[in-house]
Write a protein that holds these residues in place. Structure first.
Motif, PDB file in Angstrom:
ATOM      1  N   SER A   9       0.828  -1.196   0.000  1.00  0.00           N
ATOM      2  CA  SER A   9       0.000   0.000   0.000  1.00  0.00           C
ATOM      3  C   SER A   9       0.868   1.254   0.000  1.00  0.00           C
ATOM      4  CB  SER A   9      -0.930   0.014   1.210  1.00  0.00           C
ATOM      5  OG  SER A   9      -0.180  -0.080   2.398  1.00  0.00           O
ATOM      6  N   LYS A  10       2.016   1.205   0.695  1.00  0.00           N
ATOM      7  CA  LYS A  10       2.853   2.399   0.794  1.00  0.00           C
ATOM      8  C   LYS A  10       3.589   2.690  -0.494  1.00  0.00           C
ATOM      9  CE  LYS A  10       4.250   4.285   5.090  1.00  0.00           C
ATOM     10  NZ  LYS A  10       5.298   4.577   6.040  1.00  0.00           N
ATOM     11  N   SER A  11       4.027   1.653  -1.207  1.00  0.00           N
ATOM     12  CA  SER A  11       4.987   1.906  -2.270  1.00  0.00           C
ATOM     13  C   SER A  11       4.369   2.456  -3.540  1.00  0.00           C
ATOM     14  CB  SER A  11       5.754   0.629  -2.588  1.00  0.00           C
ATOM     15  OG  SER A  11       4.848  -0.352  -3.042  1.00  0.00           O
ATOM     16  N   CYS A  29       7.123  11.915  -0.009  1.00  0.00           N
ATOM     17  CA  CYS A  29       7.382  12.847   1.095  1.00  0.00           C
ATOM     18  C   CYS A  29       8.620  12.394   1.857  1.00  0.00           C
ATOM     19  CB  CYS A  29       6.167  12.890   2.033  1.00  0.00           C
ATOM     20  SG  CYS A  29       6.478  13.871   3.513  1.00  0.00           S
ATOM     21  N   ASP A  30       9.548  13.320   2.106  1.00  0.00           N
ATOM     22  CA  ASP A  30      10.769  12.978   2.832  1.00  0.00           C
ATOM     23  C   ASP A  30      10.519  12.844   4.329  1.00  0.00           C
ATOM     24  OD1 ASP A  30      13.028  12.854   0.890  1.00  0.00           O
ATOM     25  OD2 ASP A  30      12.287  14.835   0.370  1.00  0.00           O
ATOM     26  N   GLY A  31       9.309  13.228   4.766  1.00  0.00           N
ATOM     27  CA  GLY A  31       8.987  13.109   6.184  1.00  0.00           C
ATOM     28  C   GLY A  31       8.349  11.774   6.521  1.00  0.00           C
ATOM     29  N   CYS A  32       7.246  11.432   5.829  1.00  0.00           N
ATOM     30  CA  CYS A  32       6.485  10.230   6.195  1.00  0.00           C
ATOM     31  C   CYS A  32       6.615   9.105   5.167  1.00  0.00           C
ATOM     32  CB  CYS A  32       5.007  10.575   6.381  1.00  0.00           C
ATOM     33  SG  CYS A  32       4.222  11.237   4.892  1.00  0.00           S
ATOM     34  N   PRO A  44      -1.411  22.244  -6.491  1.00  0.00           N
ATOM     35  CA  PRO A  44      -0.853  21.184  -7.328  1.00  0.00           C
ATOM     36  C   PRO A  44       0.527  21.547  -7.871  1.00  0.00           C
ATOM     37  CG  PRO A  44      -2.960  21.982  -8.210  1.00  0.00           C
ATOM     38  CD  PRO A  44      -2.586  22.888  -7.079  1.00  0.00           C
ATOM     39  N   LEU A  45       1.347  20.535  -8.128  1.00  0.00           N
ATOM     40  CA  LEU A  45       2.669  20.759  -8.710  1.00  0.00           C
ATOM     41  C   LEU A  45       2.704  20.195 -10.124  1.00  0.00           C
ATOM     42  CD1 LEU A  45       4.896  19.661  -5.700  1.00  0.00           C
ATOM     43  CD2 LEU A  45       4.525  21.990  -6.468  1.00  0.00           C
ATOM     44  N   ASP A  46       3.639  20.686 -10.924  1.00  0.00           N
ATOM     45  CA  ASP A  46       3.800  20.155 -12.279  1.00  0.00           C
ATOM     46  C   ASP A  46       4.975  19.193 -12.363  1.00  0.00           C
ATOM     47  OD1 ASP A  46       1.676  21.496 -13.531  1.00  0.00           O
ATOM     48  OD2 ASP A  46       2.845  23.346 -13.555  1.00  0.00           O
ATOM     49  N   SER A  47       5.902  19.331 -11.420  1.00  0.00           N
ATOM     50  CA  SER A  47       7.086  18.484 -11.460  1.00  0.00           C
ATOM     51  C   SER A  47       7.666  18.355 -10.053  1.00  0.00           C
ATOM     52  CB  SER A  47       8.128  19.080 -12.396  1.00  0.00           C
ATOM     53  OG  SER A  47       8.458  20.372 -11.970  1.00  0.00           O
ATOM     54  N   VAL A  48       8.685  17.507  -9.925  1.00  0.00           N
ATOM     55  CA  VAL A  48       9.310  17.296  -8.622  1.00  0.00           C
ATOM     56  C   VAL A  48      10.114  18.530  -8.231  1.00  0.00           C
ATOM     57  CG1 VAL A  48      10.912  15.842  -7.326  1.00  0.00           C
ATOM     58  CG2 VAL A  48       9.475  14.831  -9.099  1.00  0.00           C
ATOM     59  N   PHE A  54       8.143  17.906   1.590  1.00  0.00           N
ATOM     60  CA  PHE A  54       7.324  17.402   2.682  1.00  0.00           C
ATOM     61  C   PHE A  54       5.856  17.662   2.400  1.00  0.00           C
ATOM     62  CE2 PHE A  54      11.483  18.378   4.383  1.00  0.00           C
ATOM     63  CZ  PHE A  54      11.796  17.202   5.067  1.00  0.00           C
ATOM     64  N   CYS A  55       5.013  16.669   2.662  1.00  0.00           N
ATOM     65  CA  CYS A  55       3.574  16.836   2.471  1.00  0.00           C
ATOM     66  C   CYS A  55       3.029  17.822   3.503  1.00  0.00           C
ATOM     67  CB  CYS A  55       2.868  15.481   2.596  1.00  0.00           C
ATOM     68  SG  CYS A  55       2.842  14.800   4.266  1.00  0.00           S
ATOM     69  N   SER A  56       1.779  18.232   3.316  1.00  0.00           N
ATOM     70  CA  SER A  56       1.216  19.263   4.197  1.00  0.00           C
ATOM     71  C   SER A  56       1.169  18.795   5.654  1.00  0.00           C
ATOM     72  CB  SER A  56      -0.172  19.669   3.715  1.00  0.00           C
ATOM     73  OG  SER A  56      -0.984  18.523   3.572  1.00  0.00           O
ATOM     74  N   ASN A  57       0.938  17.480   5.860  1.00  0.00           N
ATOM     75  CA  ASN A  57       0.935  16.961   7.231  1.00  0.00           C
ATOM     76  C   ASN A  57       2.286  17.167   7.895  1.00  0.00           C
ATOM     77  OD1 ASN A  57      -1.687  16.104   7.092  1.00  0.00           O
ATOM     78  ND2 ASN A  57      -1.180  13.974   6.624  1.00  0.00           N
TER      79      ASN A  57
END
Length: 90
Positions: A9-11, A29-32, A44-48, A54-57
């Protein structure tokens, strides 16, 4: 497949829409370590983006922590954190 396997589910599924569609347009996300589609994000983003993302959480969690640190007046600690963050980028 066993749906209780956390790695499955995570990957490959977006945390927001729960779909694995367009896996090449996902951001980790580099956090979670959760995945997010660029377009599911707000804004929204168009690219990395460059560097860590980090996600909003994780963003809100992180700002909560740093504001507490500054309230305590531990300026040295805040500076130390910034140094560490800059070292990561290099």
């Amino acid at each position: 497949g066993d749906s209780s396997d956390p790695y499955v589910s995570k990957s490959s599924c977006c945390k927001i829409c729960r779909s694995g569609f367009k896996g090449d347009e996902m951001l980790l996300c580099d956090g979670c370590d959760e995945l997010f589609h660029f377009k599911c994000l707000d804004p929204p983003l168009d690219s990395v983006p460059e560097g860590d993302w980090f996600c909003s959480n994780c963003e809100s969690y992180d700002s909560d922590i740093s504001s507490v640190v500054e309230l305590e007046g531990c300026e040295g600690f805040v500076v130390e954190q910034r140094k560490r963050a800059d070292a990561k980028k290099a």
